[in-house]
Scaffold this motif. Structure first.
Motif, PDB file in Angstrom:
ATOM      1  N   LYS A 122       0.837  -1.191   0.000  1.00 52.03           N
ATOM      2  CA  LYS A 122       0.000   0.000   0.000  1.00 52.03           C
ATOM      3  C   LYS A 122       0.873   1.242   0.000  1.00 52.03           C
ATOM      4  CE  LYS A 122      -4.262  -1.443   0.000  1.00 52.03           C
ATOM      5  NZ  LYS A 122      -3.849  -2.747  -0.551  1.00 52.03           N
ATOM      6  N   PHE A 123       0.423   2.247  -0.751  1.00 55.39           N
ATOM      7  CA  PHE A 123       1.007   3.580  -0.637  1.00 55.39           C
ATOM      8  C   PHE A 123       0.481   4.199   0.654  1.00 55.39           C
ATOM      9  CE2 PHE A 123       1.319   3.077  -5.292  1.00 55.39           C
ATOM     10  CZ  PHE A 123       2.649   3.439  -5.476  1.00 55.39           C
ATOM     11  N   TYR A 124       1.382   4.719   1.471  1.00 55.66           N
ATOM     12  CA  TYR A 124       0.957   5.262   2.761  1.00 55.66           C
ATOM     13  C   TYR A 124       0.435   6.682   2.595  1.00 55.66           C
ATOM     14  CZ  TYR A 124       0.667   6.350   7.669  1.00 55.66           C
ATOM     15  OH  TYR A 124       0.182   6.701   8.906  1.00 55.66           O
ATOM     16  N   THR A 125      -0.809   6.904   3.054  1.00 56.39           N
ATOM     17  CA  THR A 125      -1.429   8.227   2.970  1.00 56.39           C
ATOM     18  C   THR A 125      -1.927   8.713   4.327  1.00 56.39           C
ATOM     19  OG1 THR A 125      -3.592   7.244   2.450  1.00 56.39           O
ATOM     20  CG2 THR A 125      -2.169   7.822   0.592  1.00 56.39           C
ATOM     21  N   GLY A 126      -1.647   7.968   5.384  1.00 54.19           N
ATOM     22  CA  GLY A 126      -2.151   8.329   6.711  1.00 54.19           C
ATOM     23  C   GLY A 126      -1.354   9.456   7.353  1.00 54.19           C
ATOM     24  N   LYS A 127      -1.790   9.825   8.547  1.00 52.14           N
ATOM     25  CA  LYS A 127      -1.144  10.908   9.286  1.00 52.14           C
ATOM     26  C   LYS A 127      -0.418  10.408  10.536  1.00 52.14           C
ATOM     27  CE  LYS A 127      -2.937  13.872   6.431  1.00 52.14           C
ATOM     28  NZ  LYS A 127      -2.094  14.488   5.373  1.00 52.14           N
ATOM     29  N   GLN A 128      -0.527   9.118  10.846  1.00 53.45           N
ATOM     30  CA  GLN A 128       0.063   8.630  12.085  1.00 53.45           C
ATOM     31  C   GLN A 128       1.577   8.461  11.984  1.00 53.45           C
ATOM     32  OE1 GLN A 128      -0.087   4.448  14.321  1.00 53.45           O
ATOM     33  NE2 GLN A 128      -2.074   5.440  14.410  1.00 53.45           N
ATOM     34  N   PHE A 129       2.069   7.947  10.860  1.00 59.44           N
ATOM     35  CA  PHE A 129       3.499   7.729  10.687  1.00 59.44           C
ATOM     36  C   PHE A 129       4.211   9.072  10.474  1.00 59.44           C
ATOM     37  CE2 PHE A 129       3.397   3.081   8.914  1.00 59.44           C
ATOM     38  CZ  PHE A 129       2.651   2.693  10.016  1.00 59.44           C
ATOM     39  N   PRO A 130       5.515   9.114  10.683  1.00 63.94           N
ATOM     40  CA  PRO A 130       6.262  10.349  10.416  1.00 63.94           C
ATOM     41  C   PRO A 130       6.054  10.839   8.980  1.00 63.94           C
ATOM     42  CG  PRO A 130       7.626   8.805  11.637  1.00 63.94           C
ATOM     43  CD  PRO A 130       6.385   8.054  11.258  1.00 63.94           C
ATOM     44  N   ALA A 131       6.230  12.141   8.780  1.00 63.97           N
ATOM     45  CA  ALA A 131       5.922  12.772   7.496  1.00 63.97           C
ATOM     46  C   ALA A 131       6.708  12.162   6.345  1.00 63.97           C
ATOM     47  CB  ALA A 131       6.200  14.275   7.578  1.00 63.97           C
ATOM     48  N   GLU A 132       7.905  11.662   6.620  1.00 62.57           N
ATOM     49  CA  GLU A 132       8.718  11.120   5.532  1.00 62.57           C
ATOM     50  C   GLU A 132       8.161   9.826   4.949  1.00 62.57           C
ATOM     51  OE1 GLU A 132      11.028  10.206   9.438  1.00 62.57           O
ATOM     52  OE2 GLU A 132       9.821  11.841   8.578  1.00 62.57           O
ATOM     53  N   TYR A 133       7.139   9.264   5.603  1.00 64.85           N
ATOM     54  CA  TYR A 133       6.519   8.042   5.081  1.00 64.85           C
ATOM     55  C   TYR A 133       5.396   8.346   4.095  1.00 64.85           C
ATOM     56  CZ  TYR A 133       9.063   4.994   8.272  1.00 64.85           C
ATOM     57  OH  TYR A 133      10.056   4.292   8.916  1.00 64.85           O
ATOM     58  N   GLN A 134       4.985   9.619   3.977  1.00 62.44           N
ATOM     59  CA  GLN A 134       3.919   9.977   3.055  1.00 62.44           C
ATOM     60  C   GLN A 134       4.280   9.559   1.634  1.00 62.44           C
ATOM     61  OE1 GLN A 134       0.733  11.609   3.045  1.00 62.44           O
ATOM     62  NE2 GLN A 134       0.853  10.853   5.146  1.00 62.44           N
ATOM     63  N   GLY A 135       3.357   8.819   1.000  1.00 68.69           N
ATOM     64  CA  GLY A 135       3.562   8.399  -0.379  1.00 68.69           C
ATOM     65  C   GLY A 135       4.488   7.229  -0.556  1.00 68.69           C
ATOM     66  N   ASN A 136       5.099   6.742   0.532  1.00 71.20           N
ATOM     67  CA  ASN A 136       5.947   5.548   0.432  1.00 71.20           C
ATOM     68  C   ASN A 136       5.084   4.315   0.185  1.00 71.20           C
ATOM     69  OD1 ASN A 136       8.559   6.222   2.942  1.00 71.20           O
ATOM     70  ND2 ASN A 136       7.872   7.413   1.186  1.00 71.20           N
ATOM     71  N   ALA A 137       5.661   3.326  -0.476  1.00 75.23           N
ATOM     72  CA  ALA A 137       4.992   2.037  -0.639  1.00 75.23           C
ATOM     73  C   ALA A 137       5.562   1.064   0.388  1.00 75.23           C
ATOM     74  CB  ALA A 137       5.189   1.497  -2.046  1.00 75.23           C
ATOM     75  N   ILE A 138       4.693   0.451   1.190  1.00 77.35           N
ATOM     76  CA  ILE A 138       5.093  -0.575   2.150  1.00 77.35           C
ATOM     77  C   ILE A 138       4.717  -1.915   1.534  1.00 77.35           C
ATOM     78  CG2 ILE A 138       4.863  -1.450   4.490  1.00 77.35           C
ATOM     79  CD1 ILE A 138       6.153   1.324   4.297  1.00 77.35           C
ATOM     80  N   VAL A 139       5.720  -2.746   1.270  1.00 80.10           N
ATOM     81  CA  VAL A 139       5.558  -3.960   0.476  1.00 80.10           C
ATOM     82  C   VAL A 139       5.798  -5.191   1.344  1.00 80.10           C
ATOM     83  CG1 VAL A 139       6.283  -5.182  -1.612  1.00 80.10           C
ATOM     84  CG2 VAL A 139       6.443  -2.678  -1.512  1.00 80.10           C
ATOM     85  N   ALA A 140       4.882  -6.162   1.263  1.00 82.47           N
ATOM     86  CA  ALA A 140       5.021  -7.423   1.992  1.00 82.47           C
ATOM     87  C   ALA A 140       5.816  -8.417   1.153  1.00 82.47           C
ATOM     88  CB  ALA A 140       3.650  -8.003   2.315  1.00 82.47           C
ATOM     89  N   GLN A 141       6.958  -8.838   1.685  1.00 80.52           N
ATOM     90  CA  GLN A 141       7.744  -9.889   1.031  1.00 80.52           C
ATOM     91  C   GLN A 141       7.423 -11.222   1.707  1.00 80.52           C
ATOM     92  OE1 GLN A 141      11.944  -8.817   0.883  1.00 80.52           O
ATOM     93  NE2 GLN A 141      11.598  -7.632  -0.980  1.00 80.52           N
ATOM     94  N   HIS A 142       6.777 -12.088   0.945  1.00 82.54           N
ATOM     95  CA  HIS A 142       6.282 -13.365   1.456  1.00 82.54           C
ATOM     96  C   HIS A 142       7.416 -14.341   1.749  1.00 82.54           C
ATOM     97  CE1 HIS A 142       3.126 -16.771   0.940  1.00 82.54           C
ATOM     98  NE2 HIS A 142       2.816 -16.075   2.017  1.00 82.54           N
ATOM     99  N   GLY A 143       8.509 -14.207   1.052  1.00 80.94           N
ATOM    100  CA  GLY A 143       9.675 -15.053   1.296  1.00 80.94           C
ATOM    101  C   GLY A 143       9.852 -16.150   0.264  1.00 80.94           C
ATOM    102  N   SER A 144      11.106 -16.532   0.051  1.00 84.90           N
ATOM    103  CA  SER A 144      11.445 -17.541  -0.959  1.00 84.90           C
ATOM    104  C   SER A 144      11.045 -18.931  -0.491  1.00 84.90           C
ATOM    105  CB  SER A 144      12.948 -17.501  -1.238  1.00 84.90           C
ATOM    106  OG  SER A 144      13.679 -17.780  -0.056  1.00 84.90           O
ATOM    107  N   TRP A 145      10.920 -19.856  -1.463  1.00 87.15           N
ATOM    108  CA  TRP A 145      10.552 -21.233  -1.098  1.00 87.15           C
ATOM    109  C   TRP A 145      11.594 -22.256  -1.552  1.00 87.15           C
ATOM    110  CZ3 TRP A 145       9.555 -25.073  -4.783  1.00 87.15           C
ATOM    111  CH2 TRP A 145       9.406 -24.643  -6.108  1.00 87.15           C
ATOM    112  N   ASN A 146      12.445 -21.902  -2.529  1.00 93.75           N
ATOM    113  CA  ASN A 146      13.415 -22.907  -2.998  1.00 93.75           C
ATOM    114  C   ASN A 146      14.803 -22.322  -3.246  1.00 93.75           C
ATOM    115  OD1 ASN A 146      12.865 -21.418  -5.300  1.00 93.75           O
ATOM    116  ND2 ASN A 146      12.824 -23.200  -6.661  1.00 93.75           N
ATOM    117  N   ARG A 147      15.070 -21.142  -2.715  1.00 98.35           N
ATOM    118  CA  ARG A 147      16.392 -20.561  -2.865  1.00 98.35           C
ATOM    119  C   ARG A 147      17.359 -21.258  -1.906  1.00 98.35           C
ATOM    120  NH1 ARG A 147      19.577 -16.187  -1.220  1.00 98.35           N
ATOM    121  NH2 ARG A 147      20.451 -14.927  -2.923  1.00 98.35           N
TER     122      ARG A 147
END
Length: 646
Positions: free
Chosen positions: A283-308
């Motif tokens: 999700k692109f962060y649009t809230g007001k709770q996080f510090p201002a530098e997080y505005q518009g950042n994308a927070i990405v879930a990395q599920h993790g590798s399975w056969n590396r």
């Protein structure tokens, strides 16, 4: 107790999807592992809910979180008392074929299965509705193939539904709509292929400021530990090709496709992630709770590798964008789900709540985490207190973040001195919007306030912006005394008109989301002066009669139906009946403007129990955000009274 998994044994099962049978960690085991997470200063991670196999999440209009799975179920997660922990997890459906994708639009829940997409009406209104029987299949032509058959869906700023369709393979020549993102109308019409060459996207969002679709894509396997890179892509227009199976990442090419030419120019990813880290929801962060530098950042879930050979991922990434909305850098936001080659959780999707905190689903541990910033202990309840100094407060509504919005009439009959006041959790007040006439009923829907103001209805944004959604000429007859507001899960606005002192021109109107105004009842219905409104089921309203203290139920049909509304008397004896509200246990409360009383009823036909008296004029009541306190605007007393009920 430490809960971990053997990566090679479990990851294969997870990658195959719904056919695998897995046990989920107990929430206590997960909570015991939270200390292993590396979290930036000021941030906190907590377990929000236990949801087996939690995958994509969607936020309802009332704060309910809908959760898909790669199994046969979709859940609703409810935080009744707004303490940032789920109180209830409801199974809405249990007959799905990979019900991974969930999205909310205009009060409807959309669920994408492996082979089809269905729409379910008004879940925010009642989680106990017969959703299986209410299922409306809007599209049934998705490839019915298990490999990469978990769909992710999202509505764009164009009000279109976007659907990811993975390739049914590791590397192959996709057929039809395979390896694409589809776009369609909310009713399933006008289906088009929006993006091609997308191997397996399980995450989409639209960038604030540009509205451009961004999506993750998982790279091909069996080409090495570090190629091809996983991707974040941007699709500013329809018809672009993103490389599969000709390219993985920006320039990696499978051997059997090295000498084959793509059918059109290939659009490279805007961000490359570590190969096999399995970047899913974000999700692109649009809230007001996080510090201002997080505005518009994308927070990405990395599920993790399975056969590396050495596992990677199992973390949250942060993608920082510059002032031109272009990616600037990537960094780890939170990690620690992977320790010494063993994982105890797999981040899957990200969802922003109304208060600016983030939820992260984990389909391995079977939980949803909540990530907050700067929060201390929950604020002390102000139950039993009063907010004074208000000028003829008539109605109130509580936001899920704890703020309360109150209509202040000012001097009755004087135009322009009415306003909406915000009461913060610490009791401080400020004006949100002024310049109203005699604002009365207020309700909240999709972070927009709706107010009845004498002869028109106004929508007020949380930034104070005002829009008239129904002017006098839109009504079937000139409004006399627009009084209360109620909104259903589809966004239909219901407004009562109490008419003149004798009930002449009294009515109830329905304002559809498209602005069309329909009269449900008029002054011949048997309700003398309709005031308080409360939804009592689909196309059903409880109505408090201000003129004779009676309580009615009104059952109505769609405007196209020939049958008229049915009015049934349920109860009486409420004086100048004004406000109606139900608590989280289903108890009904009725206020009496004329007598200054408040009653509680176990159900509408039950004997009323007087629970509060002595108010100068108990107007349109509501509940606090935690459901524990009844909020009573005392119009003549100029105060908002907090009455504990739990």
């Amino acid at each position: 107790m430490k809960k971990c998994i053997n990566l090679i044994r479990i990851m294969v099962a997870l990658s195959l999807g719904a056919g695998a049978s897995l046990a989920y960690a107990d929430a206590k085991d997960v909570e015991a592992n939270l200390s292993r997470l590396k979290v930036p200063a000021g941030f906190k991670v907590e377990v929000y809910a236990e949801v087996p196999g939690a995958r994509q999440m969607a936020l309802g209009t009332a704060g309910t979180v809908y959760v898909g799975t790669r199994g046969n179920k979709v859940y609703a997660v409810v935080d009744k008392n707004k303490d940032h922990k789920a109180d209830q997890v409801v199974t809405l459906m249990d007959d799905l074929s990979v019900g991974n994708g969930v999205a909310m639009h205009n009060g409807n829940l959309y669920v994408a299965e492996q082979n089809r997409i269905a729409r379910y009406a008004a879940p925010d209104f009642d989680l106990n509705l017969p959703f299986k029987q209410m299922r409306e299949v809007i599209y049934d032509k998705l490839p019915n193939k298990a490999h990469h058959g978990w769909r992710y869906i999202s509505f764009g700023p164009d009000n279109k539904l976007y659907v990811t369709v993975g390739a049914p393979c590791n590397i192959c020549d996709p057929q039809g709509v395979e390896a694409s993102i589809l776009r369609m109308d909310p009713d399933g019409g006008h289906v088009e292929t929006f993006a091609k060459g997308v191997r397996n996207s399980v995450g989409m969002d639209f960038q604030p400021g540009t509205g451009v679709l961004h999506f993750t894509d998982n790279g091909m396997d069996m080409m090495g530990d570090d190629i091809p890179h996983d991707e974040l892509n941007a699709a500013p227009k329809a018809g672009l090709h993103f490389g599969f199976p000709y390219f993985g990442g920006r320039d990696a090419r499978p051997k059997e496709w090295q000498n084959k030419k793509p059918p059109q120019d290939v659009t490279p990813p805007v961000v490359e992630f570590q190969a096999h880290s399995a970047n899913l929801g974000f999700k692109f962060y649009t809230g007001k709770q996080f510090p201002a530098e997080y505005q518009g950042n994308a927070i990405v879930a990395q599920h993790g590798s399975w056969n590396r050979s050495q596992p990677v991922g199992y973390q949250l990434m942060r993608v920082v964008f510059d002032e031109h909305h272009q990616p600037k850098s990537t960094e780890v936001f939170i990690d620690g789900w992977l320790n010494d080659g063993e994982a105890w959780g797999r981040p899957t999707d990200v969802l922003q709540l109304n208060d600016g905190s983030l939820l992260v689903s984990d389909d391995y541990s079977g939980v949803i985490y909540r990530i907050s910033y700067g929060e201390k202990n929950a604020p002390v309840s102000s139950a039993g207190k009063k907010i004074t100094g208000l000028k003829m407060p008539e109605s109130a509504i509580a936001h899920s973040d704890g703020r309360i919005f109150v209509t202040e009439i000012g001097e009755f009959g004087k135009n322009g001195d009415g306003k909406i006041t915000v009461i913060n959790q610490d009791g401080s007040t400020k004006t949100l919007a002024d310049g109203l006439n005699d604002p009365k009923g207020i309700d909240l829907f999709n972070d927009q306030l709706y107010i009845a103001d004498v002869d028109h209805v106004v929508r007020v944004g949380l930034d104070g912006s005002k829009t008239i959604i129904a002017k006098p000429a839109d009504f079937q007859q000139k409004p006399i005394f627009l009084n209360d507001i109620e909104i259903d899960g589809l966004g239909n606005v219901y407004v009562s008109d109490s008419g003149d002192d004798n009930g002449k021109h009294a009515a109830i109107y329905k304002i559809a989301p498209n602005g069309k105004v329909t009269q449900i009842i008029n002054d011949q219905s048997g309700i003398k002066r309709p005031n308080g409104l409360l939804m009592d089921g689909p196309n059903k309203l409880l109505v408090a009669d201000f003129g004779n203290g009676k309580l009615f139920q009104v059952v109505f049909n769609e405007p196209s139906a020939k049958a008229k509304a049915t009015v049934t008397l349920l109860n009486s004896g409420f004086g100048g009946a004004d406000g109606l509200v139900r608590d989280t246990d289903g108890l009904l409360y009725v206020s009496d403007w004329a007598g200054g009383n408040v009653w509680q009823l176990s159900e509408p036909k039950a004997t009323p129990q007087l629970i509060s008296k002595g108010h100068q004029s108990a107007a349109d009541i509501t509940l606090s955000s935690d459901g524990k306190t009844l909020l009573i605007p005392d119009m003549k007393g100029g105060e908002l009274v907090y009455l504990p009920i739990k």
